[in-house]
Design an enzyme around this catalytic site. Structure first.
Site, PDB file in Angstrom:
ATOM      1  N   ASP A 128      -0.381  18.458   7.478  1.00 38.23           N
ATOM      2  CA  ASP A 128      -0.328  17.009   7.461  1.00 38.23           C
ATOM      3  C   ASP A 128       1.015  16.615   8.082  1.00 38.23           C
ATOM      4  O   ASP A 128       1.937  17.427   8.162  1.00 38.23           O
ATOM      5  CB  ASP A 128      -0.429  16.529   6.004  1.00 38.23           C
ATOM      6  CG  ASP A 128      -0.214  15.045   5.860  1.00 38.23           C
ATOM      7  OD1 ASP A 128      -0.834  14.272   6.610  1.00 38.23           O
ATOM      8  OD2 ASP A 128       0.594  14.660   4.987  1.00 38.23           O
ATOM      9  N   ASP A 130       2.697  12.882   7.798  1.00 42.06           N
ATOM     10  CA  ASP A 130       3.471  11.921   7.024  1.00 42.06           C
ATOM     11  C   ASP A 130       3.781  12.461   5.629  1.00 42.06           C
ATOM     12  O   ASP A 130       2.872  12.910   4.915  1.00 42.06           O
ATOM     13  CB  ASP A 130       2.721  10.597   6.906  1.00 42.06           C
ATOM     14  CG  ASP A 130       2.586   9.887   8.245  1.00 42.06           C
ATOM     15  OD1 ASP A 130       2.487   8.654   8.252  1.00 42.06           O
ATOM     16  OD2 ASP A 130       2.579  10.564   9.288  1.00 42.06           O
ATOM     17  N   GLU A 137       6.033   7.610   5.575  1.00 39.10           N
ATOM     18  CA  GLU A 137       4.649   7.241   5.840  1.00 39.10           C
ATOM     19  C   GLU A 137       4.715   6.209   6.958  1.00 39.10           C
ATOM     20  O   GLU A 137       5.082   5.053   6.751  1.00 39.10           O
ATOM     21  CB  GLU A 137       3.992   6.655   4.586  1.00 39.10           C
ATOM     22  CG  GLU A 137       3.794   7.651   3.462  1.00 39.10           C
ATOM     23  CD  GLU A 137       2.680   8.650   3.744  1.00 39.10           C
ATOM     24  OE1 GLU A 137       1.763   8.315   4.537  1.00 39.10           O
ATOM     25  OE2 GLU A 137       2.729   9.757   3.189  1.00 39.10           O
ATOM     26  N   SER A 216      -3.426  14.926  11.113  1.00 44.54           N
ATOM     27  CA  SER A 216      -2.797  13.803  10.438  1.00 44.54           C
ATOM     28  C   SER A 216      -3.651  12.547  10.457  1.00 44.54           C
ATOM     29  O   SER A 216      -4.277  12.220  11.466  1.00 44.54           O
ATOM     30  CB  SER A 216      -1.446  13.495  11.113  1.00 44.54           C
ATOM     31  OG  SER A 216      -0.882  12.313  10.588  1.00 44.54           O
ATOM     32  N   GLY A 217      -3.626  11.839   9.328  1.00 44.29           N
ATOM     33  CA  GLY A 217      -4.200  10.504   9.266  1.00 44.29           C
ATOM     34  C   GLY A 217      -3.258   9.468   9.844  1.00 44.29           C
ATOM     35  O   GLY A 217      -3.546   8.274   9.833  1.00 44.29           O
ATOM     36  N   LYS A 262     -10.084  16.280   8.740  1.00 43.61           N
ATOM     37  CA  LYS A 262      -9.048  17.313   8.731  1.00 43.61           C
ATOM     38  C   LYS A 262      -9.661  18.686   8.457  1.00 43.61           C
ATOM     39  O   LYS A 262      -9.334  19.669   9.127  1.00 43.61           O
ATOM     40  CB  LYS A 262      -7.989  17.000   7.676  1.00 43.61           C
ATOM     41  CG  LYS A 262      -7.062  15.854   8.019  1.00 43.61           C
ATOM     42  CD  LYS A 262      -5.955  15.731   6.977  1.00 43.61           C
ATOM     43  CE  LYS A 262      -5.040  14.567   7.266  1.00 43.61           C
ATOM     44  NZ  LYS A 262      -3.849  14.538   6.405  1.00 43.61           N
ATOM     45  N   ASP A 285       0.335  16.746   1.412  1.00 44.82           N
ATOM     46  CA  ASP A 285       0.833  16.126   0.182  1.00 44.82           C
ATOM     47  C   ASP A 285      -0.123  15.132  -0.453  1.00 44.82           C
ATOM     48  O   ASP A 285       0.079  14.723  -1.597  1.00 44.82           O
ATOM     49  CB  ASP A 285       2.155  15.397   0.466  1.00 44.82           C
ATOM     50  CG  ASP A 285       1.929  14.096   1.225  1.00 44.82           C
ATOM     51  OD1 ASP A 285       2.273  13.025   0.691  1.00 44.82           O
ATOM     52  OD2 ASP A 285       1.396  14.141   2.343  1.00 44.82           O
TER      53      ASP A 285
END
Length: 343
Positions: A128, A130, A137, A216-217, A262, A285
């Site tokens: 991930d 952020d 973030e 990553s989002g 993901k 996280d």
């Protein structure tokens, strides 16, 4: 001898370990730790480890009829002690992991359980971005600058209450960023702080021949910036920003990278590299990282939310990202050699 010298730090920890577990311990940090032959490994991480903590851990292990068969000290610095204990026994992983989380909290150490066969360098590591590779973030930071921080925070809370899923919340938040300029993004990118240990971990992974991916989002704009300027990353998959006239349109370019995507991307990259999932690890996280954390040899919740820490297979909380290297069975001498650092 200086009590804070590496030699003294190691000798003191070795004496505590040998006494608590009645196992032989090397008298100095070896070139490499012993080979893992047991079905389980328990890694203890702490800023310092006292004899009383090890004695309580040994009592817990013996009470559960786990059999310690080998012990290695992987790090014995003034600010970081790492001990790996090889275990035999009928260990139910899910229950043992939860019990060790509770024990670690009461002892003031971190206890990480993993299958012995996973104590090796991976071939693919997926991260991930952020709050994992970076200390921010990004969408929240952009919202604050754009003056819509409170509105974005409310959407996030709504998603946490289950009123919106990730995709719905992401579309709403992006809509509020309409008009944010590309020039402003270019100013922000260099100021985003990188997570401690991220550069060392990724450089070490590359030296080990492991490929790495950002899943990553967040946004490709920032993930590509990290890859091009700071981090040894091979693949980037994140959300694309749509611009018109040098400003964000507020629209979303599908597909959105959520938790399910993901997990799918991890599997697709592994397949493209002709790797099995037991050669892959994942680190994240948030709740949307849990699907990928459940897939590989290791799924490490890093500085994670309580729900994620409770559900992920492994967790690291009080250290930088490079602490993950100890879960690959490396000691400080090996890590320094990989990074061409002085020991």
């Amino acid at each position: 001898m200086d009590a804070n010298s590496p030699t003294s730090q190691y000798a003191s920890l070795a004496a505590h370990c040998a006494s608590a577990f009645a196992l032989p311990v090397a008298r100095a940090l070896p070139e490499k730790p012993a080979a893992v032959t047991a079905p389980w490994c328990l890694t203890v991480l702490a800023g310092d480890i006292e004899a009383a903590q090890l004695e309580q851990l040994a009592a817990f292990v013996n009470a559960d009829q786990w059999s310690p068969v080998a012990l290695d000290i992987l790090a014995a610095r003034a600010d970081c002690k790492v001990v790996r204990i090889q275990l035999e026994g009928d260990i139910a992983f899910a229950a043992a992991r939860m019990a060790l989380l509770d024990l670690g909290q009461s002892l003031g150490v971190e206890l990480v359980l993993q299958a012995g066969e996973t104590q090796r360098a991976p071939k693919l590591a997926c991260f991930d971005m952020d709050s994992t590779l970076i200390q921010a973030e990004v969408i929240d930071e952009l919202a604050k600058i754009a003056g819509v921080g409170d509105q974005v925070e409310e959407i996030t809370l709504s998603a946490m209450r289950g009123e919106l899923d990730f995709q719905q919340s992401f579309r709403k938040r992006m809509g509020l960023l309409k008009g944010f300029t590309e020039a402003s993004l270019a100013e922000i990118a260099p100021r985003i702080p990188i997570m401690p240990g991220a550069q060392r971990l990724l450089l070490a992974l590359r030296a080990l021949g492991c490929k790495s991916a950002i899943l990553s989002g967040g946004f490709t704009y920032f993930a590509n910036y990290l890859r091009d300027n700071h981090l040894a990353v091979d693949f980037v998959h994140a959300n694309q920003l749509e611009f018109d006239g040098g400003a964000l349109t507020g629209n979303v370019i599908d597909p959105i990278v959520d938790g399910a995507r993901k997990a799918l991307l991890l599997q697709e990259i592994a397949q493209a590299l002709d790797l099995s999932l037991d050669q892959v690890i994942a680190v994240g996280d948030g709740a949307n990282d849990l699907p990928m954390l459940s897939l590989g040899a290791l799924g490490i919740a890093f500085h994670a939310k309580p729900k994620v820490r409770a559900e992920a297979p492994q967790a690291i909380d009080g250290f930088g990202l490079d602490a993950a290297l100890y879960l690959f069975g490396l000691n400080d001498r090996e890590i320094a050699a990989l990074l061409d650092e002085r020991t």
